[in-house]
Design a protein around this motif. Structure first.
Motif, PDB file in Angstrom:
ATOM      1  N   LEU A 190       6.439  31.600  20.348  1.00  0.00           N
ATOM      2  CA  LEU A 190       7.664  31.155  21.029  1.00  0.00           C
ATOM      3  C   LEU A 190       8.844  32.038  20.637  1.00  0.00           C
ATOM      4  O   LEU A 190       9.699  32.358  21.469  1.00  0.00           O
ATOM      5  N   LEU A 191       8.874  32.451  19.375  1.00  0.00           N
ATOM      6  CA  LEU A 191       9.947  33.367  18.947  1.00  0.00           C
ATOM      7  C   LEU A 191       9.843  34.687  19.716  1.00  0.00           C
ATOM      8  O   LEU A 191      10.845  35.231  20.178  1.00  0.00           O
ATOM      9  N   GLU A 192       8.608  35.166  19.830  1.00  0.00           N
ATOM     10  CA  GLU A 192       8.403  36.437  20.552  1.00  0.00           C
ATOM     11  C   GLU A 192       8.822  36.320  22.017  1.00  0.00           C
ATOM     12  O   GLU A 192       9.227  37.293  22.642  1.00  0.00           O
ATOM     13  N   GLU A 193       8.718  35.105  22.561  1.00  0.00           N
ATOM     14  CA  GLU A 193       9.109  34.871  23.963  1.00  0.00           C
ATOM     15  C   GLU A 193      10.619  34.678  24.102  1.00  0.00           C
ATOM     16  O   GLU A 193      11.123  34.445  25.186  1.00  0.00           O
ATOM     17  N   GLY A 194      11.326  34.680  22.953  1.00  0.00           N
ATOM     18  CA  GLY A 194      12.782  34.549  23.019  1.00  0.00           C
ATOM     19  C   GLY A 194      13.278  33.123  23.056  1.00  0.00           C
ATOM     20  O   GLY A 194      14.386  32.849  23.536  1.00  0.00           O
ATOM     21  N   ALA A 195      12.457  32.187  22.545  1.00  0.00           N
ATOM     22  CA  ALA A 195      12.899  30.787  22.523  1.00  0.00           C
ATOM     23  C   ALA A 195      13.726  30.516  21.259  1.00  0.00           C
ATOM     24  O   ALA A 195      13.650  31.250  20.282  1.00  0.00           O
ATOM     25  N   ASP A 196      14.525  29.440  21.300  1.00  0.00           N
ATOM     26  CA  ASP A 196      15.242  28.971  20.109  1.00  0.00           C
ATOM     27  C   ASP A 196      14.411  27.869  19.459  1.00  0.00           C
ATOM     28  O   ASP A 196      13.894  26.988  20.154  1.00  0.00           O
ATOM     29  N   LEU A 197      14.315  27.924  18.130  1.00  0.00           N
ATOM     30  CA  LEU A 197      13.457  26.941  17.455  1.00  0.00           C
ATOM     31  C   LEU A 197      14.195  26.102  16.434  1.00  0.00           C
ATOM     32  O   LEU A 197      15.059  26.602  15.705  1.00  0.00           O
ATOM     33  N   TYR A 198      13.844  24.823  16.393  1.00  0.00           N
ATOM     34  CA  TYR A 198      14.148  23.941  15.274  1.00  0.00           C
ATOM     35  C   TYR A 198      12.806  23.724  14.586  1.00  0.00           C
ATOM     36  O   TYR A 198      11.813  23.449  15.271  1.00  0.00           O
ATOM     37  N   VAL A 199      12.752  23.869  13.260  1.00  0.00           N
ATOM     38  CA  VAL A 199      11.463  23.694  12.588  1.00  0.00           C
ATOM     39  C   VAL A 199      11.611  22.835  11.341  1.00  0.00           C
ATOM     40  O   VAL A 199      12.689  22.759  10.737  1.00  0.00           O
ATOM     41  N   THR A 200      10.483  22.217  10.962  1.00  0.00           N
ATOM     42  CA  THR A 200      10.435  21.522   9.683  1.00  0.00           C
ATOM     43  C   THR A 200       9.044  21.659   9.092  1.00  0.00           C
ATOM     44  O   THR A 200       8.049  21.731   9.830  1.00  0.00           O
ATOM     45  N   ASP A 201       8.979  21.733   7.783  1.00  0.00           N
ATOM     46  CA  ASP A 201       7.711  21.697   7.064  1.00  0.00           C
ATOM     47  C   ASP A 201       8.023  21.306   5.630  1.00  0.00           C
ATOM     48  O   ASP A 201       9.101  21.612   5.122  1.00  0.00           O
ATOM     49  N   LEU A 217      12.930  39.703  14.575  1.00  0.00           N
ATOM     50  CA  LEU A 217      13.013  39.654  16.048  1.00  0.00           C
ATOM     51  C   LEU A 217      14.439  39.378  16.536  1.00  0.00           C
ATOM     52  O   LEU A 217      14.694  39.330  17.743  1.00  0.00           O
ATOM     53  N   GLY A 218      15.340  39.130  15.589  1.00  0.00           N
ATOM     54  CA  GLY A 218      16.706  38.764  15.970  1.00  0.00           C
ATOM     55  C   GLY A 218      16.751  37.417  16.671  1.00  0.00           C
ATOM     56  O   GLY A 218      17.616  37.152  17.514  1.00  0.00           O
ATOM     57  N   ALA A 219      15.784  36.514  16.317  1.00  0.00           N
ATOM     58  CA  ALA A 219      15.696  35.213  17.000  1.00  0.00           C
ATOM     59  C   ALA A 219      16.383  34.118  16.179  1.00  0.00           C
ATOM     60  O   ALA A 219      16.660  34.296  14.991  1.00  0.00           O
ATOM     61  N   LEU A 220      16.642  33.002  16.845  1.00  0.00           N
ATOM     62  CA  LEU A 220      17.356  31.889  16.209  1.00  0.00           C
ATOM     63  C   LEU A 220      16.393  30.800  15.726  1.00  0.00           C
ATOM     64  O   LEU A 220      15.573  30.314  16.493  1.00  0.00           O
ATOM     65  N   ILE A 221      16.537  30.419  14.447  1.00  0.00           N
ATOM     66  CA  ILE A 221      15.761  29.275  13.942  1.00  0.00           C
ATOM     67  C   ILE A 221      16.697  28.367  13.169  1.00  0.00           C
ATOM     68  O   ILE A 221      17.501  28.842  12.375  1.00  0.00           O
ATOM     69  N   LYS A 222      16.570  27.078  13.393  1.00  0.00           N
ATOM     70  CA  LYS A 222      17.316  26.138  12.565  1.00  0.00           C
ATOM     71  C   LYS A 222      16.298  25.300  11.787  1.00  0.00           C
ATOM     72  O   LYS A 222      15.398  24.695  12.386  1.00  0.00           O
ATOM     73  N   VAL A 223      16.423  25.293  10.473  1.00  0.00           N
ATOM     74  CA  VAL A 223      15.489  24.525   9.652  1.00  0.00           C
ATOM     75  C   VAL A 223      16.052  23.119   9.433  1.00  0.00           C
ATOM     76  O   VAL A 223      17.211  22.963   9.025  1.00  0.00           O
ATOM     77  N   LEU A 224      15.241  22.124   9.744  1.00  0.00           N
ATOM     78  CA  LEU A 224      15.671  20.728   9.600  1.00  0.00           C
ATOM     79  C   LEU A 224      14.807  20.015   8.562  1.00  0.00           C
ATOM     80  O   LEU A 224      13.700  20.472   8.245  1.00  0.00           O
ATOM     81  N   SER A 225      15.281  18.874   8.078  1.00  0.00           N
ATOM     82  CA  SER A 225      14.481  18.086   7.137  1.00  0.00           C
ATOM     83  C   SER A 225      13.428  17.302   7.923  1.00  0.00           C
ATOM     84  O   SER A 225      13.480  17.212   9.153  1.00  0.00           O
ATOM     85  N   SER A 226      12.501  16.693   7.192  1.00  0.00           N
ATOM     86  CA  SER A 226      11.417  15.923   7.834  1.00  0.00           C
ATOM     87  C   SER A 226      11.974  14.823   8.740  1.00  0.00           C
ATOM     88  O   SER A 226      11.411  14.533   9.792  1.00  0.00           O
TER      89      SER A 226
END
Ligand SMILES: NC(=O)C1=CN([C@@H]2O[C@H](COP(=O)(O)OP(=O)(O)OC[C@H]3O[C@@H](n4cnc5c(N)ncnc54)[C@H](O)[C@@H]3O)[C@@H](O)[C@H]2O)C=CC1
Ligand SMILES: O=C(O)CCC(=O)C(=O)O
Length: 368
Positions: A190-201, A217-226
């Motif tokens: 999804l990052l390679e496709e140019g999507a914006d991501l919110y992720v948690t782990d 990749l110069g892509a946007l990710i926002k890390v969130l809590s569980s």
């Protein structure tokens, strides 16, 4: 506990105890109507034996539906090992597990799931041939999370098509729960496709790895809590960790338009499908979307062919569109539509394919 009432939908449940290695595992065979049971083995530090039993019963039933939906000649089974995958794994433990699988004499095939890797099963393979998904050099078809991730992406495309008329993955935002074997691969693509991501782990290492990838990749990710992941301001929620996460507590928090992920048993209860429908959230039934791994390991027991696996996995796109259309036309939830489709398929084949009616090793069991 009234055990037979608890397992009334299942054919067989095997409790595996080995004092020498500390193995405590449960194998559940839900149905062999379509063929020998097949399903991965999960390792998790369950807080109680009841919780482990509950999980394996639900997971194995889901495999029966997944096999029917994917049109593979296997039934539904699953195994759970009670333990911490980060601390309790030993080669001997997986060998002991392999001996229990072997004792089922071809009624159950298994491989990886949450908390286990193909490498773990190389040890089990020394005790039984009923192991799938190990590396090619050990006679397997390799990591089954690769086609699983592919299928999730095809499911997201079908969902985008239904929601917007275009199956393009790019230019959208997605919230991913769990960056393990499947979730990480989905996130990367999804990052390679140019999507914006919110992720948690809960594992900071995988988050750091993805952050590096995003940076490159110069892509946007926002890390969130569980807890925050359910409120993410994304278009699609992609659960790729544990089950039961769609429930009375989380549904009110969701603002997404759809849920499409690999996690098995995402809905805590069947009625949560109806609650999602009423809220206008399109739910992609998990066992339709996450069938890529099953398709690959089932294919392995014939003559493995990666191109065939890819084509069958890509068909998840059309299967999902069909289920959405059927659900809309009949006023059903998407889960009801998928379940009806599978139950009809099982019913149609039940007489011909019963494992017991053959009473000899069937054509699937090519490993002797
Ligand atoms: N591996 C496969 O091919 C298939 C996997 N599935 C299902 O997909 C899901 C993920 O499977 P895998 O990626 O193989 O497992 P995995 O064990 O490789 O990854 C799971 C990830 O979820 C994270 N996690 C655990 N609890 C969490 C929490 N509370 N919040 C956020 N993250 C959490 C873990 O740290 C890990 O990174 C499971 O439900 C599995 O049953 C379904 C079909 C096939
Ligand atoms: O992916 C695998 O190795 C087997 C299939 C399975 O367990 C699943 O789809 O949940």
């Amino acid at each position: 506990m009234n055990m037979f009432a608890k397992i009334k939908e299942h054919e067989q449940v095997v409790f595996c105890n080995d004092d020498l290695t500390g193995l405590k595992a449960i194998i559940a065979i839900h149905s062999t109507k379509l063929g020998p049971a097949l399903g991965g083995c999960r390792m998790f530090p369950y807080s109680s034996e009841e919780e482990a039993l509950e999980d394996v019963l639900r997971l194995s039933k889901g495999m029966t539906y997944k096999c029917a939906a994917s049109d593979v000649d296997f039934g539904g089974g699953k195994a759970v090992i009670i333990g911490d995958p980060n601390k309790d794994k030993t080669p001997e433990l997986f060998r002991a597990f392999g001996q229990f699988v072997e004792s089922l004499n071809g009624r159950f095939y298994t491989g990886t799931d949450m908390g286990t890797t193909p490498e773990d099963f190389i040890h089990a393979l020394k005790e039984t041939n009923c192991i799938v998904g190990v590396d090619e050099v050990y006679g397997g078809s390799g990591d089954s999370s690769i086609p699983t991730a592919q299928g999730v992406l095809n499911g997201i495309q079908a969902t985008n098509k239904t929601l917007t008329g275009s199956d393009d993955l790019s230019g959208k935002s997605y919230a991913i729960q769990g960056l393990g074997k499947v979730g990480y691969k989905v996130a990367e693509r999804l990052l390679e496709e140019g999507a914006d991501l919110y992720v948690t782990d809960i594992n900071q290492q995988v988050i750091d790895k993805l952050l590096l990838k995003a940076k490159s990749l110069g892509a946007l990710i926002k890390v969130l809590s569980s807890n925050e992941i359910y409120q993410a301001n994304a278009e699609i929620f992609i659960p790729c960790a544990m089950g039961g996460i769609i429930n009375d507590l989380t549904i009110p928090e969701l603002t997404v338009k759809a849920i499409v992920g690999s996690a098995n048993n995402q809905l805590l209860e069947l009625h949560h499908g109806q609650v999602l429908k009423e809220k206008g959230i399109l739910y992609a039934p998990d066992y339709i979307v996450n069938a890529g791994g099953l398709i690959q390991v089932a294919d392995e027991l014939y003559t493995p062919n990666k191109e065939r696996v890819l084509q069958k996995t890509k068909a998840i796109y059309n299967s999902l569109l069909h289920i959405y259309d059927y659900a809309f036309a009949k006023g059903l939830t998407t889960v009801e539509a998928a379940n009806q489709f599978c139950e009809k398929r099982i019913e149609a084949r039940v007489r011909r394919n019963s494992f017991f009616s053959h009473m000899k090793r069937p054509k699937w069991a090519v490993r002797t």
